[in-house]
Design a protein around this motif. Structure first.
Motif, PDB file in Angstrom:
ATOM      1  N   GLY A   1       0.805  -1.206   0.000  1.00  0.00           N
ATOM      2  CA  GLY A   1       0.000   0.000   0.000  1.00  0.00           C
ATOM      3  C   GLY A   1       0.842   1.261   0.000  1.00  0.00           C
ATOM      4  N   VAL A   2       2.168   1.110   0.022  1.00  0.00           N
ATOM      5  CA  VAL A   2       3.067   2.265   0.068  1.00  0.00           C
ATOM      6  C   VAL A   2       3.427   2.749  -1.334  1.00  0.00           C
ATOM      7  N   TRP A   3       3.320   1.879  -2.334  1.00  0.00           N
ATOM      8  CA  TRP A   3       3.783   2.198  -3.684  1.00  0.00           C
ATOM      9  C   TRP A   3       3.199   3.503  -4.215  1.00  0.00           C
ATOM     10  N   GLY A   4       1.928   3.730  -3.973  1.00  0.00           N
ATOM     11  CA  GLY A   4       1.264   4.906  -4.517  1.00  0.00           C
ATOM     12  C   GLY A   4       1.799   6.222  -4.006  1.00  0.00           C
ATOM     13  N   ASN A   5       2.640   6.208  -2.963  1.00  0.00           N
ATOM     14  CA  ASN A   5       3.174   7.459  -2.436  1.00  0.00           C
ATOM     15  C   ASN A   5       3.979   8.224  -3.471  1.00  0.00           C
ATOM     16  N   TYR A   6       4.596   7.508  -4.425  1.00  0.00           N
ATOM     17  CA  TYR A   6       5.420   8.235  -5.386  1.00  0.00           C
ATOM     18  C   TYR A   6       4.571   9.120  -6.287  1.00  0.00           C
TER      19      TYR A   6
ATOM     20  N   GLU B   1      11.881  10.832 -12.408  1.00  0.00           N
ATOM     21  CA  GLU B   1      10.854  11.021 -13.432  1.00  0.00           C
ATOM     22  C   GLU B   1       9.450  10.758 -12.888  1.00  0.00           C
ATOM     23  N   ALA B   2       9.331  10.577 -11.591  1.00  0.00           N
ATOM     24  CA  ALA B   2       8.029  10.305 -10.989  1.00  0.00           C
ATOM     25  C   ALA B   2       7.237  11.591 -10.825  1.00  0.00           C
ATOM     26  N   GLY B   3       6.002  11.579 -11.300  1.00  0.00           N
ATOM     27  CA  GLY B   3       5.168  12.769 -11.159  1.00  0.00           C
ATOM     28  C   GLY B   3       5.642  13.928 -12.000  1.00  0.00           C
ATOM     29  N   VAL B   4       6.299  13.644 -13.124  1.00  0.00           N
ATOM     30  CA  VAL B   4       6.845  14.698 -13.987  1.00  0.00           C
ATOM     31  C   VAL B   4       5.895  14.940 -15.156  1.00  0.00           C
ATOM     32  N   ILE B   5       5.659  16.210 -15.465  1.00  0.00           N
ATOM     33  CA  ILE B   5       4.848  16.602 -16.611  1.00  0.00           C
ATOM     34  C   ILE B   5       5.758  17.318 -17.600  1.00  0.00           C
ATOM     35  N   ASP B   6       5.707  16.900 -18.865  1.00  0.00           N
ATOM     36  CA  ASP B   6       6.586  17.503 -19.864  1.00  0.00           C
ATOM     37  C   ASP B   6       6.064  18.853 -20.335  1.00  0.00           C
TER      38      ASP B   6
END
Length: 502
Positions: free
Chosen positions: A83-88, A138-143
């Motif tokens: 359940g921790v994975w979604g933290n990124y 690159e986690a949570g990155v918007i180009d």
């Protein structure tokens, strides 16, 4: 600390409205009260969820041997989801805040930028400690075209630690000595917007991370510790980074709903045996007396991974105090800071070796935990329902006078005492408890063998050293997942993360 009734509630902006190309229609349908350019500080609100979330109680609670069941995947050493994975994914909002504020000279924006850096460091410290290499840069990155990167690469854990420690350095420098309370509303149920307390949390997080890596990269650990000792740390129970919960729907402790039935999970044999061996009064808060059978009225924890036929009423269930409605969500406690200091003084890490200082902080860590868990509970006493702690102030005093509260033996034996008492104090902070057991080797978890009525699972009885990447990554981010899987022996649960070397 945050108090809900004393702070004005601010509602975070959740979405933007798209305007129509027809000018007249746009004017008619435009909401004159709509906020079209939210202040960065308001965007922080959604990120506070990382301070009120943890692994599900049935996964890392099992692997850290604090709770136990008979049908849990993690406890039986089969593939599990923490359940921790979604933290990124929280990095999406935090990156937005950072990008909006990085060049601003406005004082509120600068503090908002600093808090976003702290939040991101905390989120990724949790996730990388569970899995090892994970998406970060690159986690949570918007180009530039506004597209969200749905296939981020996996960064090495060592690189994540270096980057997040640098983030904490920068945040601490920005906050400096400024006394400012940010208008974060009810979202900040940790420190109520007090930036100096957030600075103490950031520095205490540096202390945790430096000690986490000391066995794998002592030079880097000492470099960080030299900075840590120059800045204030969490210095009292009141300064702990606890997320405050309330006896109101929507404000309960996250574990309450799942465990309130009182028969959902048992106390772990390892924890119960440890507390009983030291006559530790926290036993009464962590476990309930056995309901029936030969141990009725006594305390007997359920072995983790138990695979034989049994009636769970023959074992102690988890103590109600450990999942009360109003129990704070523990993120980084004062007792943890004390144990970290005790270890530093014992080994001379960034400070001169000092056995008396090690003893002082060891004792403070224990006493703080004993007082925290001496929480009122509702039960029947002499035929009437009462609400009072399950153990007394005298019980605390007696324990602090016992041999368990005094470091003794060789340096390694003293380290074992510090590590095991820290583990006992980390009840409900299962991400940290699981990490510390792997880092220190204490308390040791023996390999399971055939004939013990314990599940051998996918690991052939070996205690899992990491959480496996979720199956969704194989579908949504296959190329990068394949690389990360290959680097972890096929996404093996027995593959050790970077800092797990003891």
């Amino acid at each position: 600390m945050f108090r809900k009734n004393n702070i004005i509630i601010l509602i975070p902006l959740l979405a933007f409205m798209f305007s129509c190309t027809d000018r007249g229609y746009e004017d008619v349908n435009k909401n004159i009260n709509e906020i079209t350019d939210p202040k960065p500080i308001h965007l922080l609100n959604s990120a506070f969820g990382i301070f009120n979330s943890s692994s599900t109680w049935s996964t890392l609670a099992e692997l850290s041997h604090q709770y136990a069941e008979t049908s849990n995947q993690a406890g039986k050493y089969y593939r599990f989801d923490t359940g921790v994975w979604g933290n990124y994914k929280a990095n999406l909002n935090l990156n937005d805040v950072i990008n909006r504020t990085k060049d601003s000279q406005d004082e509120t924006d600068r503090m908002t930028y600093a808090l976003a850096k702290i939040f991101r460091a905390y989120a990724f410290q949790k996730i990388t400690d569970c899995y090892g290499d994970v998406p970060f840069s690159e986690a949570g990155v918007i180009d530039d075209a506004g597209a969200f990167n749905v296939t981020p690469k996996y960064d090495k854990q060592e690189e994540i630690y270096t980057a997040t420690l640098a983030d904490l350095d920068e945040a601490i420098d920005i906050i400096g000595d400024k006394s400012l309370t940010l208008a974060l509303g009810s979202a900040d149920r940790v420190y109520g917007g007090d930036v100096q307390l957030w600075k103490k949390f950031a520095n205490s997080l540096r202390l945790r991370m430096a000690m986490r890596i000391r066995f794998v990269d002592e030079a880097k650990a000492l470099e960080v510790l030299k900075k840590v000792w120059t800045q204030p740390l969490i210095d009292s129970p009141e300064e702990a980074a606890d997320y405050e919960n309330f006896d109101e729907p929507g404000y309960y402790y996250y574990g309450y709903v799942g465990l309130k039935a009182e028969t959902r999970t048992n106390a772990s044999k390892m924890m119960v045996d440890f507390l009983k061996s030291n006559s530790d009064p926290r036993l009464y808060s962590y476990a309930l007396p056995v309901q029936q059978g030969p141990m009725a009225g006594q305390y007997a924890g359920l072995p983790n991974g138990y695979d034989g036929g049994t009636n769970r009423d023959n074992f102690s269930y988890a103590g109600k105090v450990s999942y009360q409605k109003t129990l704070p969500t523990i993120n980084l406690s004062y007792s943890e800071v004390c144990f970290l200091k005790a270890e530093a003084y014992l080994f001379g890490l960034g400070v001169a070796k000092n056995e008396s200082e090690a003893q002082m902080y060891y004792a403070k860590g224990i006493e703080t935990s004993l007082n925290f868990w001496r929480r009122p509970d509702t039960f029947v006493k002499d035929g009437a329902e009462v609400s009072e702690p399950l153990y007394s102030e005298q019980d605390v005093t007696d324990f602090m006078s016992s041999s368990a509260a005094s470091l003794s033996g060789t340096q390694e034996e003293k380290f074992k005492m510090i590590a095991e008492q820290k583990w006992a104090s980390l009840m409900t902070n299962w991400v940290e408890a699981y990490a510390e057991m792997r880092r220190t080797g204490y308390p040791a978890v023996k390999p399971r063998v055939v004939g013990e009525e314990l599940s051998l699972g996918d690991t052939q009885g070996q205690w899992p050293r990491r959480a496996p990447y979720p199956d969704s990554e194989m579908l949504n981010n296959q190329e990068n997942y394949d690389k990360a899987s290959a680097a972890t022996d096929g996404n093996s649960m027995t593959h050790r993360v970077w800092w797990d070397v003891r």
